[in-house]
Scaffold this motif. Structure first.
Motif, PDB file in Angstrom:
ATOM      1  N   HIS A  78       1.024  -1.487  -0.119  1.00 62.26           N
ATOM      2  CA  HIS A  78      -0.089   0.281   0.182  1.00 62.26           C
ATOM      3  C   HIS A  78       0.914   0.837  -0.020  1.00 62.26           C
ATOM      4  O   HIS A  78       2.046   1.322   0.859  1.00 62.26           O
ATOM      5  CB  HIS A  78      -0.715   0.365   1.088  1.00 62.26           C
ATOM      6  CG  HIS A  78      -1.611   1.259   1.375  1.00 62.26           C
ATOM      7  ND1 HIS A  78      -1.259   2.230   2.788  1.00 62.26           N
ATOM      8  CD2 HIS A  78      -3.056   1.469   0.528  1.00 62.26           C
ATOM      9  CE1 HIS A  78      -2.469   3.525   1.816  1.00 62.26           C
ATOM     10  NE2 HIS A  78      -3.203   2.386   0.953  1.00 62.26           N
ATOM     11  N   VAL A  79       0.753   2.197  -0.899  1.00 62.35           N
ATOM     12  CA  VAL A  79       1.340   2.878  -1.204  1.00 62.35           C
ATOM     13  C   VAL A  79       0.376   4.658  -1.104  1.00 62.35           C
ATOM     14  O   VAL A  79      -0.563   4.561  -1.205  1.00 62.35           O
ATOM     15  CB  VAL A  79       2.518   3.352  -2.750  1.00 62.35           C
ATOM     16  CG1 VAL A  79       2.852   4.817  -2.728  1.00 62.35           C
ATOM     17  CG2 VAL A  79       3.130   2.011  -2.454  1.00 62.35           C
ATOM     18  N   LYS A  80       0.641   5.366  -0.439  1.00 64.39           N
ATOM     19  CA  LYS A  80       0.136   6.692   0.302  1.00 64.39           C
ATOM     20  C   LYS A  80       0.816   7.912   0.475  1.00 64.39           C
ATOM     21  O   LYS A  80       1.343   7.880   1.382  1.00 64.39           O
ATOM     22  CB  LYS A  80      -0.972   6.296   1.209  1.00 64.39           C
ATOM     23  CG  LYS A  80      -2.046   7.779   1.177  1.00 64.39           C
ATOM     24  CD  LYS A  80      -3.099   7.376   1.894  1.00 64.39           C
ATOM     25  CE  LYS A  80      -3.924   8.730   2.240  1.00 64.39           C
ATOM     26  NZ  LYS A  80      -4.951   8.454   3.153  1.00 64.39           N
ATOM     27  N   VAL A  88       4.921   3.802   2.457  1.00 62.77           N
ATOM     28  CA  VAL A  88       4.784   2.313   1.587  1.00 62.77           C
ATOM     29  C   VAL A  88       4.476   1.412   2.682  1.00 62.77           C
ATOM     30  O   VAL A  88       5.302   1.929   4.340  1.00 62.77           O
ATOM     31  CB  VAL A  88       6.060   1.403   1.103  1.00 62.77           C
ATOM     32  CG1 VAL A  88       5.629   0.058   0.145  1.00 62.77           C
ATOM     33  CG2 VAL A  88       6.159   2.866  -0.398  1.00 62.77           C
ATOM     34  N   THR A  89       3.855   0.913   2.969  1.00 61.77           N
ATOM     35  CA  THR A  89       3.242  -0.529   4.284  1.00 61.77           C
ATOM     36  C   THR A  89       3.501  -1.844   2.891  1.00 61.77           C
ATOM     37  O   THR A  89       2.786  -1.490   2.097  1.00 61.77           O
ATOM     38  CB  THR A  89       1.934  -0.410   4.670  1.00 61.77           C
ATOM     39  OG1 THR A  89       2.118   0.495   5.446  1.00 61.77           O
ATOM     40  CG2 THR A  89       2.294  -1.203   5.591  1.00 61.77           C
ATOM     41  N   ALA A  90       4.833  -2.456   3.436  1.00 64.85           N
ATOM     42  CA  ALA A  90       4.635  -4.127   2.424  1.00 64.85           C
ATOM     43  C   ALA A  90       4.182  -5.102   3.112  1.00 64.85           C
ATOM     44  O   ALA A  90       4.509  -4.670   4.783  1.00 64.85           O
ATOM     45  CB  ALA A  90       5.960  -3.528   2.032  1.00 64.85           C
ATOM     46  N   LEU A  91       3.913  -5.945   2.595  1.00 62.65           N
ATOM     47  CA  LEU A  91       3.072  -7.715   3.648  1.00 62.65           C
ATOM     48  C   LEU A  91       4.411  -8.180   2.733  1.00 62.65           C
ATOM     49  O   LEU A  91       4.217  -8.522   1.306  1.00 62.65           O
ATOM     50  CB  LEU A  91       2.289  -8.127   3.924  1.00 62.65           C
ATOM     51  CG  LEU A  91       1.468  -9.484   4.558  1.00 62.65           C
ATOM     52  CD1 LEU A  91       1.899  -8.917   5.779  1.00 62.65           C
ATOM     53  CD2 LEU A  91       0.672  -9.455   4.667  1.00 62.65           C
ATOM     54  N   SER A  92       5.129  -9.028   3.572  1.00 59.25           N
ATOM     55  CA  SER A  92       5.774 -10.198   3.133  1.00 59.25           C
ATOM     56  C   SER A  92       4.947 -11.879   3.105  1.00 59.25           C
ATOM     57  O   SER A  92       4.205 -11.778   3.592  1.00 59.25           O
ATOM     58  CB  SER A  92       7.160 -10.634   3.332  1.00 59.25           C
ATOM     59  OG  SER A  92       7.314 -11.948   4.960  1.00 59.25           O
ATOM     60  N   ASP A  93       5.424 -12.432   2.463  1.00 60.60           N
ATOM     61  CA  ASP A  93       4.602 -13.977   2.233  1.00 60.60           C
ATOM     62  C   ASP A  93       4.924 -15.043   3.778  1.00 60.60           C
ATOM     63  O   ASP A  93       3.806 -15.324   4.289  1.00 60.60           O
ATOM     64  CB  ASP A  93       5.365 -14.914   0.937  1.00 60.60           C
ATOM     65  CG  ASP A  93       5.239 -14.371  -0.501  1.00 60.60           C
ATOM     66  OD1 ASP A  93       4.602 -13.730  -0.421  1.00 60.60           O
ATOM     67  OD2 ASP A  93       5.889 -15.158  -1.087  1.00 60.60           O
ATOM     68  N   VAL A  94       5.754 -14.735   4.653  1.00 57.98           N
ATOM     69  CA  VAL A  94       6.552 -14.752   5.813  1.00 57.98           C
ATOM     70  C   VAL A  94       5.296 -13.867   6.319  1.00 57.98           C
ATOM     71  O   VAL A  94       5.414 -14.067   8.154  1.00 57.98           O
ATOM     72  CB  VAL A  94       7.011 -15.322   5.817  1.00 57.98           C
ATOM     73  CG1 VAL A  94       7.685 -15.986   5.079  1.00 57.98           C
ATOM     74  CG2 VAL A  94       8.307 -13.859   5.991  1.00 57.98           C
ATOM     75  N   PHE A 107       8.761   1.957   5.457  1.00 55.00           N
ATOM     76  CA  PHE A 107       9.851   2.906   4.332  1.00 55.00           C
ATOM     77  C   PHE A 107       8.558   3.869   3.241  1.00 55.00           C
ATOM     78  O   PHE A 107       8.162   3.848   3.714  1.00 55.00           O
ATOM     79  CB  PHE A 107      10.864   1.780   3.860  1.00 55.00           C
ATOM     80  CG  PHE A 107       9.431   0.908   2.772  1.00 55.00           C
ATOM     81  CD1 PHE A 107      10.037   2.137   1.163  1.00 55.00           C
ATOM     82  CD2 PHE A 107       9.240  -0.149   2.530  1.00 55.00           C
ATOM     83  CE1 PHE A 107       9.970   1.851  -0.094  1.00 55.00           C
ATOM     84  CE2 PHE A 107       8.541  -0.626   1.013  1.00 55.00           C
ATOM     85  CZ  PHE A 107       8.724  -0.443  -0.021  1.00 55.00           C
ATOM     86  N   THR A 108       9.912   4.829   3.560  1.00 58.42           N
ATOM     87  CA  THR A 108       9.012   5.939   2.870  1.00 58.42           C
ATOM     88  C   THR A 108       9.512   5.838   1.139  1.00 58.42           C
ATOM     89  O   THR A 108      11.091   5.791   1.495  1.00 58.42           O
ATOM     90  CB  THR A 108       9.682   7.057   3.854  1.00 58.42           C
ATOM     91  OG1 THR A 108       8.875   7.598   4.683  1.00 58.42           O
ATOM     92  CG2 THR A 108       8.666   8.410   3.244  1.00 58.42           C
ATOM     93  N   LEU A 109       9.609   6.250  -0.215  1.00 58.12           N
ATOM     94  CA  LEU A 109       9.987   6.395  -0.776  1.00 58.12           C
ATOM     95  C   LEU A 109      10.485   7.483  -0.932  1.00 58.12           C
ATOM     96  O   LEU A 109      10.507   8.570  -0.546  1.00 58.12           O
ATOM     97  CB  LEU A 109       8.634   6.243  -2.225  1.00 58.12           C
ATOM     98  CG  LEU A 109       8.370   5.525  -2.220  1.00 58.12           C
ATOM     99  CD1 LEU A 109       7.592   5.984  -3.100  1.00 58.12           C
ATOM    100  CD2 LEU A 109       9.277   4.446  -2.750  1.00 58.12           C
TER     101      LEU A 109
END
Length: 66
Positions: A43-45, A49-55, A61-63
């Motif tokens: 999700h980027v806003k 950024v908030t990301a979810l890994s497979d595990v 983080f911030t771009l």
């Protein structure tokens, strides 16, 4: 983590359209941390950024420029 922008078409970096699609931007994400990778959702806003890994690891983080 290292973040680098990527172009839709490296041979023509000014190109932003592909058929009916308009490319807003893309990034290459890399890390030496073995837990990094397999991003299943992102999700980027406003550059955050908030990301979810497979595990199930959450990554925030911030771009650059965000």
């Amino acid at each position: 983590m290292r973040i680098a922008p990527v172009a839709l078409d490296p041979a023509d970096p000014a190109r932003h359209d592909l058929g009916g699609l308009h490319f807003l931007g893309g990034w290459v994400l890399a890390s030496d941390d073995m837990r990094f990778g397999g991003i299943s959702a992102m999700h980027v806003k406003d550059g955050a950024v908030t990301a979810l890994s497979d595990v199930g690891i959450l990554i925030h983080f911030t771009l650059p420029g965000g």
